[in-house]
Design an enzyme around this catalytic site. Structure first.
Site, PDB file in Angstrom:
ATOM      1  N   GLU A 116       0.819  -1.226   0.000  1.00  0.00           N
ATOM      2  CA  GLU A 116       0.000   0.000   0.000  1.00  0.00           C
ATOM      3  C   GLU A 116       0.848   1.269   0.000  1.00  0.00           C
ATOM      4  OE1 GLU A 116      -2.939  -0.355  -0.694  1.00  0.00           O
ATOM      5  OE2 GLU A 116      -3.765  -2.137   0.261  1.00  0.00           O
ATOM      6  N   HIS A 139      -3.069   2.824   8.080  1.00  0.00           N
ATOM      7  CA  HIS A 139      -4.133   2.036   7.454  1.00  0.00           C
ATOM      8  C   HIS A 139      -4.388   0.804   8.306  1.00  0.00           C
ATOM      9  CE1 HIS A 139      -6.501  -0.350   4.755  1.00  0.00           C
ATOM     10  NE2 HIS A 139      -5.551  -1.256   4.633  1.00  0.00           N
ATOM     11  N   HIS A 141      -7.808  -2.227   9.693  1.00  0.00           N
ATOM     12  CA  HIS A 141      -9.101  -2.852   9.389  1.00  0.00           C
ATOM     13  C   HIS A 141      -9.962  -2.913  10.657  1.00  0.00           C
ATOM     14  CE1 HIS A 141      -6.647  -5.409   6.217  1.00  0.00           C
ATOM     15  NE2 HIS A 141      -6.719  -4.138   5.872  1.00  0.00           N
ATOM     16  N   GLU A 169     -18.227  13.159  21.560  1.00  0.00           N
ATOM     17  CA  GLU A 169     -16.895  13.706  21.225  1.00  0.00           C
ATOM     18  C   GLU A 169     -16.583  13.653  19.728  1.00  0.00           C
ATOM     19  OE1 GLU A 169     -13.518  11.527  22.694  1.00  0.00           O
ATOM     20  OE2 GLU A 169     -14.199   9.659  21.809  1.00  0.00           O
ATOM     21  N   HIS A 210     -13.213  -2.735   3.435  1.00  0.00           N
ATOM     22  CA  HIS A 210     -11.784  -2.999   3.601  1.00  0.00           C
ATOM     23  C   HIS A 210     -11.236  -2.395   4.904  1.00  0.00           C
ATOM     24  CE1 HIS A 210      -7.528  -3.308   1.668  1.00  0.00           C
ATOM     25  NE2 HIS A 210      -7.431  -3.156   2.968  1.00  0.00           N
TER      26      HIS A 210
HETATM   27  O1  2HA Z   1      -0.989  -4.805   4.072  1.00  0.00           O
HETATM   28  O2  2HA Z   1      -3.970  -4.151   4.772  1.00  0.00           O
HETATM   29  O3  2HA Z   1      -4.558  -3.348   2.334  1.00  0.00           O
HETATM   30  C1  2HA Z   1      -2.172  -5.485   4.186  1.00  0.00           C
HETATM   31  C2  2HA Z   1      -3.314  -4.596   3.883  1.00  0.00           C
HETATM   32  C3  2HA Z   1      -3.585  -4.297   2.474  1.00  0.00           C
HETATM   33 ZN    ZN Z   2      -5.808  -3.285   4.210  1.00  0.00          ZN
END
Ligand code: 2HA
Ligand code: ZN
Length: 271
Positions: A116, A139, A141, A169, A210
């Protein structure tokens, strides 16, 4: 020269990844973090003239040439960073022509940065224009946020409105709201460009089905932003599954904006 394993930036980075793993946001190799380092920080622990290898970036990052980054490795698990940073993360400088990463430390098993990276570096470029203090792109999840993208309309304004209503908040922590991108193929320059286009004006970009991208001036602030969005999504998932009866009203959101002197995103609540 000081030991990089004792560097504050590396310890804090690994501790943040461990925290994110513990919260269940980063299963397997899920998630990646890029941290813009100052030359002073790097020079305290590394010889910046000793380039171990060049790794092609696959896109033009000339706007960041000479900048130093700490970035998680592709295929690496957040849970393992604390115990073995040198195999799991890397420190590199963007080459003068913007085409390569000049590896200075890490990715010891021959690895490379996260797939990424385009989304990360393009986001750094966009954020630095908006805020020269920005240093982190994260990033991950987060479970409830991910769940919410399966049941809530994928509209930036409606999504922001719902999240602001889920915890008092929220409008204070993310007055810039959230941007919602449709599902896109990850790891591509296209999703990187789409993310960067949004993140300049809004520090939180949601990748439907995602995860999330957040930007901030340090690891704590960025982590706190993800945490606050995820908590609101958790409240939404819990409350909506039982049936929502009470809401924070638009008038109450305006009271918060006044009390905290917020410049909040337009188009979310009626003026
Ligand atoms: O690196 O989260 O989007 C693993 C991820 C790809
Ligand atoms: Zn990811």
């Amino acid at each position: 020269m000081a030991n990089i394993l004792e560097a504050k930036f590396l310890k804090e980075y690994c501790a943040t990844a461990a925290n994110m793993y513990r919260l269940g946001w980063d299963e397997r190799n899920g998630g990646n973090i890029s941290y813009l380092l100052t030359e002073e920080e790097v020079k305290e622990v590394l010889d910046v003239n000793n380039v171990l290898r060049l790794i092609p970036l696959g896109f033009d990052a000339k706007e960041l040439s000479g900048r130093y980054f700490l970035v998680s490795g592709t295929g690496k698990y957040f849970k393992n960073f604390v115990g073995d940073p040198e195999n799991n993360v890397g420190v590199f400088r963007i080459s003068a022509d913007g085409q390569n990463a000049e590896l200075l430390w890490g990715y010891k098993d021959g690895g490379r940065f996260t797939s990424e990276l385009p989304a990360h570096l393009m986001s750094h470029i966009a954020r630095l224009k908006a805020d020269p203090q920005n240093r982190v792109v994260m990033h991950t999840h987060p479970t409830n946020l991910l769940a919410m993208t399966y049941v809530h309309e994928l509209d930036t304004n409606k999504f922001t409105h719902t999240l602001w209503e889920m915890n008092t908040e929220c409008i204070v922590v993310f007055p810039d709201g959230v941007e919602v991108l449709p599902w896109m193929l990850c790891g591509t320059n296209e999703i990187g460009e789409a993310t960067a286009e949004k993140i300049g004006s809004c520090r939180t970009v949601i990748w439907s089905m995602h995860g999330i991208y957040c930007a901030g001036k340090d690891l704590d602030e960025t982590f706190g932003l993800v945490e606050t969005v995820e908590k609101a999504a958790q409240v939404y998932m819990m409350a909506s599954s039982v049936g929502i009866k009470n809401r924070i009203t638009e008038d109450q959101l305006k009271q918060l904006a006044k009390r905290f002197n917020l410049t909040y995103r337009k188009g979310i609540i009626a003026e």
